[in-house]
Design a protein around this motif. Structure first.
Motif, PDB file in Angstrom:
ATOM      1  N   GLY A   1      -1.565  -6.833  -7.699  1.00 31.08           N
ATOM      2  CA  GLY A   1      -0.747  -7.064  -8.884  1.00 31.08           C
ATOM      3  C   GLY A   1      -0.050  -5.801  -9.353  1.00 31.08           C
ATOM      4  N   LEU A   2       0.320  -4.953  -8.406  1.00 34.89           N
ATOM      5  CA  LEU A   2       0.969  -3.681  -8.722  1.00 34.89           C
ATOM      6  C   LEU A   2       2.427  -3.690  -8.292  1.00 34.89           C
ATOM      7  N   GLU A   3       3.217  -2.888  -8.973  1.00 34.57           N
ATOM      8  CA  GLU A   3       4.592  -2.624  -8.571  1.00 34.57           C
ATOM      9  C   GLU A   3       4.625  -1.226  -7.970  1.00 34.57           C
ATOM     10  N   ALA A   4       5.496  -1.002  -7.015  1.00 30.06           N
ATOM     11  CA  ALA A   4       5.583   0.302  -6.349  1.00 30.06           C
ATOM     12  C   ALA A   4       5.816   1.431  -7.339  1.00 30.06           C
ATOM     13  N   ASP A   5       6.593   1.186  -8.380  1.00 28.06           N
ATOM     14  CA  ASP A   5       6.898   2.262  -9.324  1.00 28.06           C
ATOM     15  C   ASP A   5       5.707   2.646 -10.207  1.00 28.06           C
TER      16      ASP A   5
ATOM     17  N   GLY B   1       0.730  17.588   2.248  1.00 27.94           N
ATOM     18  CA  GLY B   1       1.695  16.960   3.145  1.00 27.94           C
ATOM     19  C   GLY B   1       1.194  15.716   3.855  1.00 27.94           C
ATOM     20  N   VAL B   2       0.034  15.193   3.455  1.00 29.55           N
ATOM     21  CA  VAL B   2      -0.436  13.939   4.032  1.00 29.55           C
ATOM     22  C   VAL B   2       0.515  12.831   3.588  1.00 29.55           C
ATOM     23  N   GLU B   3       0.982  12.042   4.530  1.00 25.01           N
ATOM     24  CA  GLU B   3       1.837  10.909   4.198  1.00 25.01           C
ATOM     25  C   GLU B   3       0.931   9.736   3.828  1.00 25.01           C
ATOM     26  N   VAL B   4       0.947   9.353   2.571  1.00 22.98           N
ATOM     27  CA  VAL B   4       0.143   8.226   2.097  1.00 22.98           C
ATOM     28  C   VAL B   4       1.057   7.010   2.014  1.00 22.98           C
ATOM     29  N   ILE B   5       0.637   5.941   2.693  1.00 23.10           N
ATOM     30  CA  ILE B   5       1.442   4.730   2.791  1.00 23.10           C
ATOM     31  C   ILE B   5       0.659   3.572   2.178  1.00 23.10           C
ATOM     32  N   ALA B   6       1.256   2.894   1.225  1.00 26.82           N
ATOM     33  CA  ALA B   6       0.642   1.725   0.600  1.00 26.82           C
ATOM     34  C   ALA B   6       1.234   0.461   1.198  1.00 26.82           C
ATOM     35  N   CYS B   7       0.381  -0.445   1.601  1.00 26.05           N
ATOM     36  CA  CYS B   7       0.782  -1.726   2.174  1.00 26.05           C
ATOM     37  C   CYS B   7       1.525  -2.555   1.122  1.00 26.05           C
ATOM     38  N   GLN B   8       2.672  -3.060   1.489  1.00 25.78           N
ATOM     39  CA  GLN B   8       3.468  -3.860   0.565  1.00 25.78           C
ATOM     40  C   GLN B   8       2.740  -5.146   0.164  1.00 25.78           C
TER      41      GLN B   8
ATOM     42  N   ARG C   1       5.123  10.030  -4.686  1.00 27.79           N
ATOM     43  CA  ARG C   1       4.980  10.616  -3.344  1.00 27.79           C
ATOM     44  C   ARG C   1       4.375   9.630  -2.350  1.00 27.79           C
ATOM     45  N   ILE C   2       3.884   8.503  -2.838  1.00 29.41           N
ATOM     46  CA  ILE C   2       3.321   7.470  -1.974  1.00 29.41           C
ATOM     47  C   ILE C   2       4.451   6.568  -1.513  1.00 29.41           C
ATOM     48  N   VAL C   3       4.513   6.311  -0.216  1.00 32.51           N
ATOM     49  CA  VAL C   3       5.571   5.465   0.332  1.00 32.51           C
ATOM     50  C   VAL C   3       5.032   4.059   0.596  1.00 32.51           C
ATOM     51  N   MET C   4       5.930   3.103   0.642  1.00 35.49           N
ATOM     52  CA  MET C   4       5.554   1.716   0.917  1.00 35.49           C
ATOM     53  C   MET C   4       5.779   1.432   2.394  1.00 35.49           C
TER      54      MET C   4
END
Length: 122
Positions: free
Chosen positions: A91-95, A77-84, A100-103
């Motif tokens: 060079g990554l796309e969110a998809d 249940g750790v909320e992992v957030i990736a910086c936009q 389960r990783i949120v932006m």
């Protein structure tokens, strides 16, 4: 009741993220709420397949590899957030990331910060 924990990873050093994920898993296992924000260069560590240079050493000693730690954290249940912005730098796309990783960004992360949340840089 445990105070919420916010961990912020700011570099692309895999061992720092490994340490942060270990702490996040421990806190979540104790019933605490945990958010892990990967900012800027740290987002590159989420590039599939998630791996770290020292994974073999850790596995040889019976410890989880970086990908397993990330999965454990998400399962706990750790909320992992990736910086936009970090996505763009890597060079990554969110998809491309685990769904389960949120932006998010630093403003949103800090705006969601509660007054009693503990903040740790990893």
């Amino acid at each position: 009741m445990r105070r919420p924990l916010l961990l912020i990873a700011t570099t692309d050093e895999a061992e720092r993220l490994r340490g942060g994920l270990t702490v996040a898993c421990a806190e979540a296992a104790l019933g605490g709420a945990v958010r892990l924000f990967l900012q800027l260069d740290a987002v590159a560590l989420l590039r599939p397949p998630v791996a770290a240079p020292r994974d073999g050493v850790h596995a040889a000693h019976g410890l989880p590899v970086l990908a397993a730690l990330l999965d454990d954290a998400l399962e706990l249940g750790v909320e992992v957030i990736a910086c936009q912005s970090g996505l763009a730098l890597a060079g990554l796309e969110a998809d491309a990331l685990d769904p389960r990783i949120v932006m998010g960004g630093p403003v949103g992360v800090l705006a969601g910060n509660s007054a009693d949340e503990r903040l740790v840089l990893v």
